[in-house]
Design a protein around this motif. Structure first.
Motif, PDB file in Angstrom:
ATOM      1  N   ASP A   1       4.408  -1.930   4.562  1.00 37.55           N
ATOM      2  CA  ASP A   1       4.579  -3.386   4.475  1.00 37.55           C
ATOM      3  C   ASP A   1       3.224  -4.083   4.354  1.00 37.55           C
ATOM      4  OD1 ASP A   1       7.347  -3.365   4.586  1.00 37.55           O
ATOM      5  OD2 ASP A   1       7.413  -3.544   6.773  1.00 37.55           O
TER       6      ASP A   1
ATOM      7  N   GLY B   1      11.391  -5.022   4.933  1.00 38.37           N
ATOM      8  CA  GLY B   1      10.004  -5.468   4.988  1.00 38.37           C
ATOM      9  C   GLY B   1       9.457  -5.808   3.609  1.00 38.37           C
ATOM     10  N   ARG B   2       8.220  -6.241   3.598  1.00 42.83           N
ATOM     11  CA  ARG B   2       7.559  -6.675   2.361  1.00 42.83           C
ATOM     12  C   ARG B   2       7.520  -5.561   1.299  1.00 42.83           C
ATOM     13  NH1 ARG B   2       3.748 -10.836   1.834  1.00 42.83           N
ATOM     14  NH2 ARG B   2       3.061 -10.879  -0.330  1.00 42.83           N
TER      15      ARG B   2
ATOM     16  N   GLY C   1      12.182  -9.850   5.158  1.00 42.94           N
ATOM     17  CA  GLY C   1      11.583 -10.255   6.431  1.00 42.94           C
ATOM     18  C   GLY C   1      12.521 -10.950   7.391  1.00 42.94           C
TER      19      GLY C   1
END
Ligand SMILES: CCCCCCCCCCCC(=O)SCCNC(=O)CCNC(=O)[C@H](O)C(C)(C)COP(=O)(O)OP(=O)(O)OC[C@H]1O[C@@H](n2cnc3c(N)ncnc32)[C@H](O)[C@@H]1OP(=O)(O)O
Length: 207
Positions: free
Chosen positions: A39, A111-112, A162
């Protein structure tokens, strides 16, 4: 030992029956760190010095891990059913909270690393999560191993990166070898995506 090297489960999701303990008690924390790293890497615009340092560190760790390389049946990655996400980072970590013989509920945060664009999760990561959850549910509670025959996903609204999301998967029906399973991802009351799939119990000798 199961045919494919993937242990099948006789317990429900939250009651895994075959302990794979490779990596010891600290393995889960390493997997979490790896998720954080992915991430963080995805979100960073590193300077050249940082890139060089990362390249050196990654190369050193690859070399060190090479000494511990094992075959599929000894692999720890993805086989720690005592850990949320079974100790893998290919798919986002699904944390099961409730389960019985026909269903499972839990949460996931993409997540990213799983960003597609404009705050939305990549459209390939969503079926990946569904296959992970539905495929594993298909093999729980004394059922034999199965494989995904088809997996249909409808993207109903943007799945945000997120944000903690709720996930639910459940058996629709079981007809001989055929296990029809449905699943959905929600952001609060908003349906983000839903899926239905067919999982076929493997015949003796099928890989
Ligand atoms: C800690 C570790 C945890 C581990 C936890 C792991 C969690 C992740 C799990 C991930 C699971 C996967 O992704 S598995 C990987 C992705 N999937 C695959 O690679 C599967 C590739 N395909 C195959 O191997 C094969 O096609 C099979 C095994 C799925 C089916 O072959 P088969 O056994 O010969 O079956 P077949 O006779 O063709 O079909 C049986 C019946 O199902 C129907 N059928 C078959 N395919 C389909 C289909 N796509 N759509 C509709 N119907 C179908 C047939 O019409 C037939 O119906 P009728 O005439 O009987 O009515």
């Amino acid at each position: 030992m199961p045919r494919t090297g993937l242990p099948s489960g006789s317990g429900t999701w939250l009651d895994p029956d075959i302990p794979v303990t490779g990596g010891g008690p600290g393995y889960g924390a390493v997997v979490e760190s790896l998720r954080d790293l992915l991430d963080g890497f995805a979100a960073a615009s590193p300077d050249e010095e940082t890139v060089r340092a990362l390249a050196d560190a990654f190369a050193a760790w690859s070399k060190r891990l090479e000494r511990h390389r094992v075959g599929e049946r000894q692999q720890v990655f993805g086989r720690r059913r005592d850990l949320h996400g079974r100790g893998q980072v290919m798919a986002p970590k699904f944390a099961a909270e409730e389960s019985d013989e026909r269903s499972v509920k839990g949460t996931v945060t993409f997540g990213r690393y799983f960003l597609g664009g404009n705050g939305a999760v990549h459209g390939g990561a969503i079926p990946l999560l569904f296959d992970e959850v539905m495929g594993r549910l298909s093999n729980t509670a004394g059922r034999s191993q199965s494989r995904t025959a088809f997996l249909h996903t409808d993207f109903r609204s943007v799945t945000p990166v997120g944000v903690p999301l709720s996930v639910r998967a459940w058996f629709e029906s079981e007809e001989g070898r055929k296990r029809f399973i449905r699943a959905e991802i929600r952001d609060g009351d908003t349906l983000c995506a839903e899926s239905h799939g067919l999982f076929l119990a493997l015949l003796p000798g099928q890989p």
